[in-house]
Design a protein around this motif. Sequence first.
Motif, PDB file in Angstrom:
ATOM      1  N   HIS A  77      32.817  44.484  39.626  1.00  0.00           N
ATOM      2  CA  HIS A  77      32.204  43.218  40.454  1.00  0.00           C
ATOM      3  C   HIS A  77      31.549  42.573  39.354  1.00  0.00           C
ATOM      4  O   HIS A  77      31.198  42.749  37.949  1.00  0.00           O
ATOM      5  CB  HIS A  77      31.197  43.783  41.477  1.00  0.00           C
ATOM      6  CG  HIS A  77      32.119  44.768  42.591  1.00  0.00           C
ATOM      7  ND1 HIS A  77      32.675  44.147  43.625  1.00  0.00           N
ATOM      8  CD2 HIS A  77      32.130  45.955  42.627  1.00  0.00           C
ATOM      9  CE1 HIS A  77      33.193  45.225  44.233  1.00  0.00           C
ATOM     10  NE2 HIS A  77      32.702  46.403  43.731  1.00  0.00           N
ATOM     11  N   SER A  78      31.038  40.933  39.872  1.00  0.00           N
ATOM     12  CA  SER A  78      30.319  40.502  38.737  1.00  0.00           C
ATOM     13  C   SER A  78      29.295  40.931  38.331  1.00  0.00           C
ATOM     14  O   SER A  78      28.802  40.680  37.155  1.00  0.00           O
ATOM     15  CB  SER A  78      30.204  39.046  39.854  1.00  0.00           C
ATOM     16  OG  SER A  78      29.368  39.335  40.606  1.00  0.00           O
TER      17      SER A  78
ATOM     18  N   ASP B 138      28.054  41.233  34.401  1.00  0.00           N
ATOM     19  CA  ASP B 138      26.676  40.610  34.086  1.00  0.00           C
ATOM     20  C   ASP B 138      26.168  41.510  33.028  1.00  0.00           C
ATOM     21  O   ASP B 138      25.120  41.282  32.355  1.00  0.00           O
ATOM     22  CB  ASP B 138      26.062  40.061  35.186  1.00  0.00           C
ATOM     23  CG  ASP B 138      26.449  38.809  35.851  1.00  0.00           C
ATOM     24  OD1 ASP B 138      27.363  38.153  35.417  1.00  0.00           O
ATOM     25  OD2 ASP B 138      26.211  38.762  37.276  1.00  0.00           O
TER      26      ASP B 138
END
Length: 66
Positions: free
Chosen positions: A55-56, A60
């Motif tokens: 996932h993002s 990150d």
Amino acid sequence: MRVLLADKLSESVGTRLEELDCEASIEPSLKDDTLTQALERINPHALVVRSTKVHSRHLDAAPALA
């Protein structure tokens, strides 16, 4: 180059990466929060997965992936 293998792959993948002078971290059981923690700790240049959902928030956590 730091590479995180975060899924079950053939042992030859890690061996081949090391032959290419990559620093391969093999942690096939990572997912969710443990994946985030490993990404923060290792900060890999490449992430290799097969079926692990990324996932993002995971991306990150590792600025070197950008």
